[in-house]
Design an enzyme around this catalytic site. Structure first.
Site, PDB file in Angstrom:
ATOM      1  N   ARG A  69      38.598  44.827  51.100  1.00 36.80           N
ATOM      2  CA  ARG A  69      40.048  44.636  50.984  1.00 36.80           C
ATOM      3  C   ARG A  69      40.721  45.601  51.953  1.00 36.80           C
ATOM      4  NH1 ARG A  69      44.209  46.786  48.079  1.00 36.80           N
ATOM      5  NH2 ARG A  69      45.758  45.341  47.265  1.00 36.80           N
TER       6      ARG A  69
ATOM      7  N   LYS B 181      43.499  54.631  51.931  1.00 32.26           N
ATOM      8  CA  LYS B 181      43.700  55.340  50.658  1.00 32.26           C
ATOM      9  C   LYS B 181      43.644  56.852  50.817  1.00 32.26           C
ATOM     10  CE  LYS B 181      42.735  51.746  47.332  1.00 32.26           C
ATOM     11  NZ  LYS B 181      41.854  51.168  46.307  1.00 32.26           N
TER      12      LYS B 181
HETATM   13  C1  7PJ Z   1      42.673  47.777  45.034  1.00 31.98           C
HETATM   14  C2  7PJ Z   1      43.198  46.609  44.494  1.00 31.98           C
HETATM   15  C3  7PJ Z   1      41.257  47.943  45.091  1.00 31.98           C
HETATM   16  C4  7PJ Z   1      41.099  45.750  44.096  1.00 31.98           C
HETATM   17  C5  7PJ Z   1      44.806  47.917  45.073  1.00 31.98           C
HETATM   18  C6  7PJ Z   1      45.883  50.050  47.472  1.00 31.98           C
HETATM   19  C7  7PJ Z   1      46.237  50.102  46.046  1.00 31.98           C
HETATM   20  N1  7PJ Z   1      42.427  45.597  44.037  1.00 31.98           N
HETATM   21  N2  7PJ Z   1      44.545  46.709  44.522  1.00 31.98           N
HETATM   22  N3  7PJ Z   1      40.519  46.882  44.604  1.00 31.98           N
HETATM   23  N4  7PJ Z   1      43.696  48.574  45.405  1.00 31.98           N
HETATM   24  N5  7PJ Z   1      40.297  44.775  43.645  1.00 31.98           N
HETATM   25  O1  7PJ Z   1      45.828  49.022  48.129  1.00 31.98           O
HETATM   26  O2  7PJ Z   1      45.674  51.176  48.014  1.00 31.98           O
HETATM   27  O3  7PJ Z   1      40.691  48.945  45.512  1.00 31.98           O
HETATM   28  S1  7PJ Z   1      46.424  48.500  45.286  1.00 31.98           S
END
Ligand code: 7PJ
Length: 295
Positions: A268, A234
C-alpha cells in the site's frame, strides 16, 4: 525463522477473485492510496473534490496500481472520528466515478458497515478494515457483500494508539490476533479465499515494535493468506531517517522492496510509479530460475 529465496519459491497464491475482477497473486502488486479526507497526514485535503480524486485515481492507475484504496476517515494518530453520513458523502461519489471509468480493483478503507455496503454497491471490490471487522455488523456485512477483506491489526484506537503501546510478544500477539480474526470471519461465512492479512505498521506500535514485526514478516506470510503491507511515508521511516513526511520516499521504497522479499503480496503506497519499479526489480531476482549446475 529465516527462509532462503529458494525455500520460499514464488508466491504460493493463485488468483484472488474480486467480483468480476481477478488479481494474480503469483506476483506482488501496488495498492495506490487515495485519501478523500481533509486531514490525512501526508496528503490530507488534496483530493477532496470528486474531480480531483478521479484525476488522482487515473494517475495512480497509469502508474501501475492494481488496486486503489479509497479512505474517507483519517486514521492517523490523534485523528477525530467522522460520522457515517460524512464518510459516505466523501467516498461514495469517488467510488462510483472510478468504477464507471477505470479498470482497477477498488478497495474501500473503512470500519463502518454502512460505508462498506454503500461503497460496494457503488462499485468497490474489496474492504480494507484497519479494525479487522470488529465494529458492529461489520463481519455480517462483509460476509453478505461477498468481497475480499483485508484484516489489519491495531492496538487501541487512532486517537490514543501511540500512547505507550505494549505487547508481551509483539510478533506472537499480532499473529494470534490475526488468526482469531480469521476464525471470526470463517464463523461469519467469509471463506478463507477472501481473506488478506496486515500486521498494521504504525497502529499502536513503537519503532521497536514496527522493526521487529518487519523482520518477522515471513511468519505472517506463512499463515497462508496474502499479506498486505503499508509503510509508505510512515513515521517509522521518519524516525529511522529523521526526515519529514515529504522526504520519506527513498525509505518507503527500501521497506517496500524488503517487504516483497519477505513475502508481502500487496504494498500500500502513495508513490505508485516508484514503488512499482522497486518491487519489479525484487521480483526479477525472486523469480529467476537457476539450473541445477548453478549457471
Ligand atoms: C494502513 C491502512 C496500513 C492497511 C492506513 C497511512 C495510515 N490500511 N490504512 N494497512 N494505513 N491495510 O496510510 O499511513 O498500513 S492509513
Amino acid at each position: 525463522m529465516t527462509l532462503t529465496p529458494r525455500d520460499r519459491g514464488a508466491f504460493p497464491f493463485g488468483r484472488m477473485q474480486f467480483k468480476n475482477k481477478q488479481l494474480d497473486l503469483s506476483r506482488a502488486h501496488v495498492m495506490g492510496i487515495l485519501n478523500v479526507t481533509p486531514d490525512s497526514f501526508s496528503d490530507g485535503g488534496r483530493f477532496t473534490t470528486v474531480e480531483a480524486a478521479l484525476s488522482q485515481a487515473r494517475r495512480l492507475v497509469g502508474e501501475g496500481a492494481s488496486i486503489i484504496d479509497i479512505g474517507g476517515e483519517s486514521t492517523r494518530p490523534g485523528a477525530q472520528p467522522v460520522s457515517v453520513q460524512q464518510e459516505l458523502a466523501r467516498v461514495v461519489p469517488v467510488v462510483a466515478g472510478i468504477a464507471s471509468e477505470l479498470d482497477v480493483i477498488i478497495s474501500i478503507d473503512t470500519s463502518k458497515a454502512e460505508v462498506m455496503r454503500e461503497a460496494v454497491t457503488a462499485g468497490a471490490h474489496m474492504i480494507n478494515d484497519v479494525l479487522a471487522l470488529r465494529e458492529p455488523n461489520a463481519l455480517a456485512t462483509a460476509a453478505e457483500l461477498q468481497v475480499p477483506v483485508c484484516l489489519m491489526h491495531m492496538q487501541g484506537e487512532p486517537r490514543t494508539m501511540q500512547t505507550r503501546p505494549m505487547y508481551q510478544d509483539v510478533v506472537g500477539d499480532i499473529r494470534d490476533f490475526l488468526q482469531e480474526r480469521v476464525q471470526a470471519c470463517l464463523a461469519a461465512g467469509i471463506p478463507t479465499s477472501r481473506v488478506m492479512l496486515d500486521p498494521g505498521f504504525g497502529f499502536g506500535k513503537t519503532l521497536q515494535h514496527n522493526l521487529t514485526l518487519f523482520k518477522h514478516l515471513p511468519e505472517f506470510s506463512q499463515l497462508g493468506y496474502p499479506l498486505l503491507v503499508g509503510v509508505s511515508r510512515k513515521s517509522m521511516i521518519g524516525s529511522i531517517l529523521d526526515m519529514p513526511v515529504e522526504q520519506r520516499l527513498y525509505g518507503s521504497l527500501g521497506l517496500a522492496s524488503l517487504a516483497v522479499w519477505l513475502g508481502a503480496s500487496i504494498i500500500r503506497a502513495h508513490d505508485v510509479a516508484a514503488t512499482v519499479q522497486a518491487i519489479r526489480t525484487v521480483e526479477a531476482v525472486r523469480s529467476i530460475q537457476e539450473d541445477d549446475n548453478g549457471a
